[in-house]
Each structure stands twice: as C-alpha cells, then as structure tokens.
Design an enzyme around this catalytic site. Structure first.
Site, PDB file in Angstrom:
ATOM      1  N   TYR A 108      -7.207  -4.566  -7.153  1.00  0.00           N
ATOM      2  CA  TYR A 108      -6.054  -4.890  -6.309  1.00  0.00           C
ATOM      3  C   TYR A 108      -4.841  -4.148  -6.850  1.00  0.00           C
ATOM      4  O   TYR A 108      -4.613  -4.126  -8.068  1.00  0.00           O
ATOM      5  CB  TYR A 108      -5.793  -6.409  -6.347  1.00  0.00           C
ATOM      6  N   GLU A 196       0.360  -2.902   0.175  1.00  0.00           N
ATOM      7  CA  GLU A 196      -0.714  -3.582  -0.543  1.00  0.00           C
ATOM      8  C   GLU A 196      -2.054  -2.885  -0.316  1.00  0.00           C
ATOM      9  O   GLU A 196      -2.466  -2.669   0.822  1.00  0.00           O
ATOM     10  CB  GLU A 196      -0.816  -5.035  -0.064  1.00  0.00           C
TER      11      GLU A 196
END
Ligand code: GDP
Ligand code: MN
Length: 391
Positions: A108, A196
């Site tokens: 991530y 993101e």
C-alpha cells in the site's frame, strides 16, 4: 473531485508511473475487443467512484474473450454495491480491461495532504490489498507515515525509511524511489488532495506496478487544472451537489434530516455543531455566501428541499453585506412558491434585523422565529421530533 481508476492510471502514466496496459470499454462487445487486443489472461474491472470492488465481485481475471464479454455483460448497467457505496450501490457504466499481472506481494502506498502536518504525507504499508482497513485498525503500527516538507520535496532518507518499512532493498529500493518521486510529482503538479495506490504490486520478477489508483483533486484548483476538470464524471456525483456547484453555492449532502441554510462557512459549521448538540442531525452543509441575492436564497432553498430526507429546515443568516430584510423576503418568496410542508425555523441577526423579523412575522407562512443560534437549533430539533411523533 474524484476520477475513475482508468483515468487515474492514464493520468499517472504521463508522469512515468508504471501502470499495466489497458483499455476502457462501455459495452460487452467493446470489452471483448479490448480483451483480445490485450491478450489473456487479463483483468476486467468495474469503474465506479468507490473502492471495495474486489470483494464485491467487481474485478475478475478472465482467460478468453467470451469470459471477458460475459463478465462485462454481467456488471455493466447495474449497480455494484461495495462497503464504500452504501446499500444503493453505484451504476457501472464502464469497465477497464488490463493485462493480468503475476503478483508476488501487494503493498500500500499513498500520498495525502495532511492538514495537521502542513504538507503532503507519504503513507505506506507492507500489507496492502483488500484488507488495508483492517490492518490500519488492528495493527496501526504497521502503517508508515513520512511527512514531506513541500519546500524541499521528498528526501532520499525518507524514501529509504519507507522502503525499509516495506521490505524493499537494492534494485527494488531504487525502483521504489523513482516511483515515489513520480507519484509525488503527479500529486503536486495536479493539485491532488489524495493519491492512493492499493495495491502497489511487487511482481514475481521484482518489478513494481500500480494495480489500482485512486485520485482526488482539490476542487478549488480546477480553474488551473483544466485537463483534470475534463475527467470529471458528474454521473458519479450527488445531483444536488452538481446543481449547487453550478449555482456557486457550497453544498455538501449529509445523512441527517435537518436542512440548513447558512451564510458563511464558519457559521454553517457552527450551526451544524449546535444542531447535533441539541440531538439533531444536519442533512447538509450549505453556505449561500456572504453577498447572496434574493434569487440565490430561493435557489438554495429549493436545493435543500429537493432532498427527500429533509424533515425540517433551519435558516441561520447573519445580515452583513446581505441585509436581513432581503433574506427574509427571499425566504418568504421561496417558501410560498415551493410550498414548504416541513417546519421552518428562521434566525436572523445583523443589518436590518428588525425589518426582516417583521416581514417574517407578517407573512402568512408558519415560520418559527428564533433569536439565538441555540434557540434556533433547539426549536428545529423539537419541531422535527414533534412531527415524527405525530406520524
Ligand atoms: P478495489 O477492491 O476496489 O480496491 O479494487 P482493486 O483494483 O484494488 O482490485 C482488487 C484486487 O484485485 C487487488 O487487490 C488484486 O488482488 C486484484 N487485482 C487487481 N488487478 C489485478 C491484476 O492485474 N492481476 C491480478 N492477478 N489481480 C489483480
Ligand atoms: Mn484497491
């Protein structure tokens, strides 16, 4: 302003960010053609402005063109319900077909504008993919946060620190450095609020590849980001918010049932807080602006009442540039024209307040007047409650 995954990937590719080859398709046949062009296996992904698609059945690896077309047919034109969409889901209008990747690990990595830190923050985690929310909740220490000083940009030590946290070293570390710099470049140059990447995949040959990308841009910067503004998809937005932005009114729809019309963002925030303090829930944030006209007040009123959750309206206006008698006239006109069937509390303060109150009390409408903000909040919460009690 949000954009779709496929748009974000195409946007990021311009900055040299590694993304898979892909094509967008709006019909099953287009998806078939796209899949053929890309080759098999490939991945067909629902395009909506919400995450959680993987778990909700909106992402599928397919092995031939029939499978690609069948899956696209399955999801196109229907709502996809994910944990981020609410129970009504979001209609899938396009799919993104991209080459499948041989994933070794899912990481991530995001950059967000961190208001408290006063700059962009790089947030990363070794355990990316579909469980990231759980990881953040259960093992918050696994999340790496590195705040960037916007004046000097991302420093090498910061990249090393984040890479170490992700378990990347050697060649992978330098590839990660290049990737973070291009993400940061894209973030800064496009006036992003959030960028993101989840997952950032590490492939079985060690390469890093952006498999999912979510971008959110500062709406106030769109005037100088015309290419970004063109990516807007208003079918994904609340129609009330779209109308408000056309009218130049700041409006954000919320979950409660008390519609608020206020002038000034600070007063609007304060009004929402005090409604909650008296046990009510605001249905929206609405700032008509300091110098709004009578017509604008009317439009704002219409906007408020177009939300069928609204069970009561609180008008809280401070007459400065805009005089209270003008507001009162606007409210009366709008209320008469639209026909307000829910309790309406009006609190006016400031220039020409006496004339304004007189207009309200003389009108044949059942407007509940209030003196202070607290008084107004209490009255609207009680009126809504009494009405629910009757029902
Ligand atoms: P989200 O659930 O809405 O965040 O959608 P994602 O794009 O993140 O997809 C969910 C999951 O699908 C990812 O975590 C991956 O495991 C998988 N996925 C997405 N793209 C690919 C791909 O190109 N190849 C493979 N094998 N899996 C993928
Ligand atoms: Mn994702």
């Amino acid at each position: 302003m949000n954009i779709h995954e496929y748009q974000a990937k195409q946007w990021l590719a311009r900055f040299g960010v590694p993304v898979p080859q892909g094509r967008v398709a709006a019909t099953a046949e287009e998806a078939r053609a796209a899949a053929r062009e890309i080759g098999f296996p490939c991945v067909v992904k629902a395009q909506i402005h919400a995450g959680g698609r993987g778990k909700a059945g909106g992402v599928k690896v397919v092995h031939n063109d029939d499978e690609a077309a069948a899956f696209a047919e399955d999801i196109l034109g229907k709502p996809l319900v994910t944990h981020q969409t609410g129970p009504e889901g979001r209609i899938v209008r396009r799919v993104w077909v991209e080459e499948a990747s041989r994933i070794a690990r899912e990481l991530y990595c995001s950059i967000v504008l961190d208001a408290a830190a006063g700059g962009p923050a790089i947030i990363a985690c070794r355990e990316g993919g579909m469980e990231i929310e759980e990881v953040a909740r259960e093992t918050p220490d696994a999340i790496i946060i590195e705040v960037v000083d916007p004046l000097v940009g991302v420093q090498p030590f910061q990249i090393r620190r984040v890479a170490a946290g992700l378990g990347l070293s050697g060649k992978e570390l330098s590839a990660f450095g290049v990737l973070v710099r291009s993400l940061y470049d894209a973030f800064l140059k496009s006036d992003c609020m959030q960028l993101e990447i989840n997952p950032l995949a590490q492939l079985d040959d060690g390469r890093l590849l952006v498999l999912d990308a979510k971008m959110n841009f500062d709406g106030n910067a769109l005037f100088r980001q015309t290419d970004v503004a063109e990516l807007r998809d208003i079918t994904e937005e609340d129609p009330k918010e779209v109308r408000a932005s056309d009218l130049g009114i700041s409006y954000v729809a919320l979950d409660g049932n008390i519609g608020c019309m206020v002038n000034g963002a600070g007063l609007a925030m304060g009004t929402m807080d005090i409604i909650q303090q008296y046990g009510g829930m605001p249905a929206n944030f609405l700032d008509v602006g300091g110098g709004a006209s009578k017509e604008m007040v009317g439009q704002a009123f219409r906007l408020l009442l177009s939300d069928d959750k609204v069970r009561g309206v609180l008008v809280n206006i401070f007459g400065g540039i805009m005089r209270c008698d003008v507001i009162a006239a606007g409210v009366i006109d709008a209320a008469r024209e639209i026909g307000v069937s829910v309790p309406l509390v009006v609190r006016l303060q400031g220039t020409n307040v006496e004339q304004g109150r007189e207009l309200l009390s003389k009108s044949d409408l059942s407007i509940i007047p209030a003196d202070t903000i607290a008084d107004a909040a209490q009255k609207i919460v009680e009126a809504v409650r009494a009405q629910e009690g009757d029902a």
